[in-house]
Structure formats: C-alpha cells, structure tokens
Design an enzyme around this catalytic site. Structure first.
Site, PDB file in Angstrom:
ATOM      1  N   ASP A  96       0.880  -1.182   0.000  1.00  0.00           N
ATOM      2  CA  ASP A  96       0.000   0.000   0.000  1.00  0.00           C
ATOM      3  C   ASP A  96       0.912   1.224   0.000  1.00  0.00           C
ATOM      4  O   ASP A  96       1.769   1.349   0.888  1.00  0.00           O
ATOM      5  CB  ASP A  96      -0.878  -0.076   1.261  1.00  0.00           C
ATOM      6  CG  ASP A  96      -1.909   1.032   1.376  1.00  0.00           C
ATOM      7  OD1 ASP A  96      -1.938   1.936   0.532  1.00  0.00           O
ATOM      8  OD2 ASP A  96      -2.691   0.992   2.355  1.00  0.00           O
ATOM      9  N   HIS A 157      -1.968   1.578   9.210  1.00  0.00           N
ATOM     10  CA  HIS A 157      -2.626   0.327   9.594  1.00  0.00           C
ATOM     11  C   HIS A 157      -1.713  -0.865   9.383  1.00  0.00           C
ATOM     12  O   HIS A 157      -0.995  -0.932   8.380  1.00  0.00           O
ATOM     13  CB  HIS A 157      -3.898   0.148   8.769  1.00  0.00           C
ATOM     14  CG  HIS A 157      -3.699   0.440   7.303  1.00  0.00           C
ATOM     15  ND1 HIS A 157      -3.493  -0.550   6.383  1.00  0.00           N
ATOM     16  CD2 HIS A 157      -3.636   1.612   6.598  1.00  0.00           C
ATOM     17  CE1 HIS A 157      -3.339  -0.004   5.183  1.00  0.00           C
ATOM     18  NE2 HIS A 157      -3.400   1.309   5.285  1.00  0.00           N
ATOM     19  N   HIS A 165      -6.527  -3.934   7.125  1.00  0.00           N
ATOM     20  CA  HIS A 165      -6.575  -3.314   8.457  1.00  0.00           C
ATOM     21  C   HIS A 165      -6.566  -4.427   9.492  1.00  0.00           C
ATOM     22  O   HIS A 165      -7.600  -4.885   9.944  1.00  0.00           O
ATOM     23  CB  HIS A 165      -7.793  -2.399   8.601  1.00  0.00           C
ATOM     24  CG  HIS A 165      -7.664  -1.154   7.777  1.00  0.00           C
ATOM     25  ND1 HIS A 165      -7.132   0.014   8.267  1.00  0.00           N
ATOM     26  CD2 HIS A 165      -7.940  -0.906   6.484  1.00  0.00           C
ATOM     27  CE1 HIS A 165      -7.104   0.933   7.308  1.00  0.00           C
ATOM     28  NE2 HIS A 165      -7.596   0.395   6.219  1.00  0.00           N
TER      29      HIS A 165
HETATM   30 CO    CO Z   1      -3.105   2.650   3.463  1.00  0.00          CO
END
Ligand code: CO
Length: 295
Positions: A96, A157, A165
């Site tokens: 991410d 996260h 998450h």
């Molecule tokens: Co993110």
C-alpha cells in the site's frame, strides 16, 4: 514470517512502487482520472499482481475513498493537489503506497513535503517496541512544525494476508495507544497534512465497496455475492471491476449495500475544505528496525 511469505510481500511492495511512480509521472492538466486509474491498475496486473483496492484519487480537499467510474470521472486541472493511493497484492499479501503531486505548479510543495517528512520521521523510529503513541507524536510534530495540521481521524494500519486493516491503527497525532510494533509486522504508514482543520468527514459514495456478510437473498444476488467473495475476498473493490462478474452489477451493488451484504465507502473530505497532501509507504518491522517495501 517464512521466506515464501516475505518474498510475496517484497514483490507486492515493488509492484505497488512501480505503479505509484507511473501514476505520479502521468497526472497532467486535462487528463482523465479514469484513464489514469485504468492504466495504473493494468500495470499492476501486467506485472502478475492483483489490485488490493481500487486506485484512490483525492483532489484538493478530497482526502480518500474516491475512485472514478465512467459516470463519475473527473479531469485534472493545473494547480490541483492530487493524491494517488495504490494497493497491489501477491497471493493476498498486500502493498500500500501513496504519493501527492501538484499538477503543473509548485505552490503547495511545502504542504506535500510536510507529509513526506512526517513519513520519513516515523519510518526512522520504527523497530520492535516502538509505540503507536510515539509514531503519532513524530508525525504530528513534523507536520505541525511545517505550519500545517495532521489529519487526526485518518490512520496508518497493520496488514496481513487479504486484510488491509489487521488490528493496529497508527494515528497521525499523539495519543494514548501504548501498543507496540513487533518483528515481522507489516504496517502502512500514511501521514496526511492539510491547510484545513485536520479532520475528515464522509460525504457522498465514492464507488468503492467491500464484502461484509452473506445473507439470504434472491439467487441472482447470491451468485453475484459469491463471485465478489472469490474475486476480492476481504479487499475493497470498484463497481467498474464488476461488469465482467454480473451483467446487472451496477443495479445489484446498491441493493446489496441496503441488505448489509457489502459496504460502500463514503468519500472523505477535509472538514475545513483545506488542501490535503498524503505520503505512504508499507514497511516490515525487522529485528533491528524496519525495511521499506515500497521505496
Ligand atoms: Co493505506
């Protein structure tokens, strides 16, 4: 973490990074957000990964959770502050990363740099035992000292397989959370800096969905639901990805939201309508410190 899993995280991180660099180089005034995300998502797939969520495009006061569709596409304008948030996964192991670019001008370089500096400050201190509170404090200090506000209700996260998450939320401000990093954790750190009040609120729906729970439903919906589940698992998906999964996808999705089978994410907008910048990397905590997977 075994070597096989580590290797998948490393590949996901590297593909996510390539996608981010491609995206940043291809935002231009007059360009379509839909064309950009199609190209970025195509690049991820061409490298043998899958998208871990639809590419998010946040322009100016929009912080997160908008992805374009044919009916909601936007065009970039000179001077726009554009966040591009990208996720790719290899066999469920996600990377991410996000970047902010200003289209054609350099008026907001300090705002963008504040988010980037906060990210660097945080990553420098990450090691087993580092607390959420300490990371939030470092992020807050870096952004405040540059004269901006961190967005206090957006967080980094921890991540696990098919889970973006995975339990730990890394605040962008100092808080009382004493939970600490452990070796082998994979964490996305994403400071947001703003000229506004430092808070986001949900507005209209942004075209991003996630599977929640199975329910008794007409066969058409049950069939579509199981296709969504097997295609995306727990990862968010875009309405525009569903055309191949069901001919009536666009009308079924809102029905399934009402039934509680899937959720639709609201677009997050800065409450004071301030400009928002974001920087993000995925990091793995090592014995001594951390390794950035998306650098
Ligand atoms: Co993110």
């Amino acid at each position: 973490m075994n070597d096989d899993v580590l290797e998948k995280y490393i590949r996901a991180g590297s593909i996510t990074k390539d996608a981010r660099e491609y995206a940043a180089a291809n935002v231009r005034a007059g360009g379509s957000a839909l064309e950009l995300v199609d190209a970025v998502e195509g690049l991820i797939r061409s490298k043998g990964a899958e998208c871990a969520f639809p590419v998010n495009i946040g322009v100016n006061e929009v912080a997160a959770h908008y992805t374009p569709s044919k009916s909601t596409d936007i065009r970039f304008s000179e001077g726009d502050v554009v966040k591009i948030d990208i996720g790719a996964h290899v066999d469920g192991y996600p990377g991410d990363t996000a970047v902010t670019v200003e289209v054609g001008t350099k008026n907001h370089a300090p705002l963008i740099r504040a988010a980037e500096t906060a990210l660097e400050m945080c990553m420098q201190m990450m090691a087993p035992g580092t607390t959420v509170s300490a990371m939030g404090e470092a992020i807050e200090r870096a952004i405040s000292s540059a004269g901006f506000k961190p967005i206090k209700n957006l967080t980094g996260h921890s991540m696990e397989r098919y889970n973006l998450h995975a339990g730990m939320s890394v605040s962008n401000v100092k808080n009382r959370d004493r939970s600490a990093l452990k070796e082998g954790m994979v964490v996305a750190i994403e400071p947001f800096s703003t000229t506004g009040v430092g808070k986001v609120d949900g507005g209209s729906r942004g075209g991003i969905y996630r599977v929640m729970r199975d329910r008794r439903a007409p066969p058409e919906i049950t069939t579509f639901f199981s296709r969504l589940q097997s295609s995306f698992g727990g990862f968010p998906f875009a309405a525009r990805w569903c055309e191949d999964l069901h001919p009536n996808a666009s009308s079924l999705l809102p029905r399934m939201v009402r039934m509680g089978m899937i959720i639709s994410y609201p677009i997050l907008v800065e409450v004071g309508m301030g400009l928002v910048a974001q920087a993000e990397h995925s990091v793995i905590v090592t014995q001594e410190g951390c390794t950035v997977l998306t650098r």
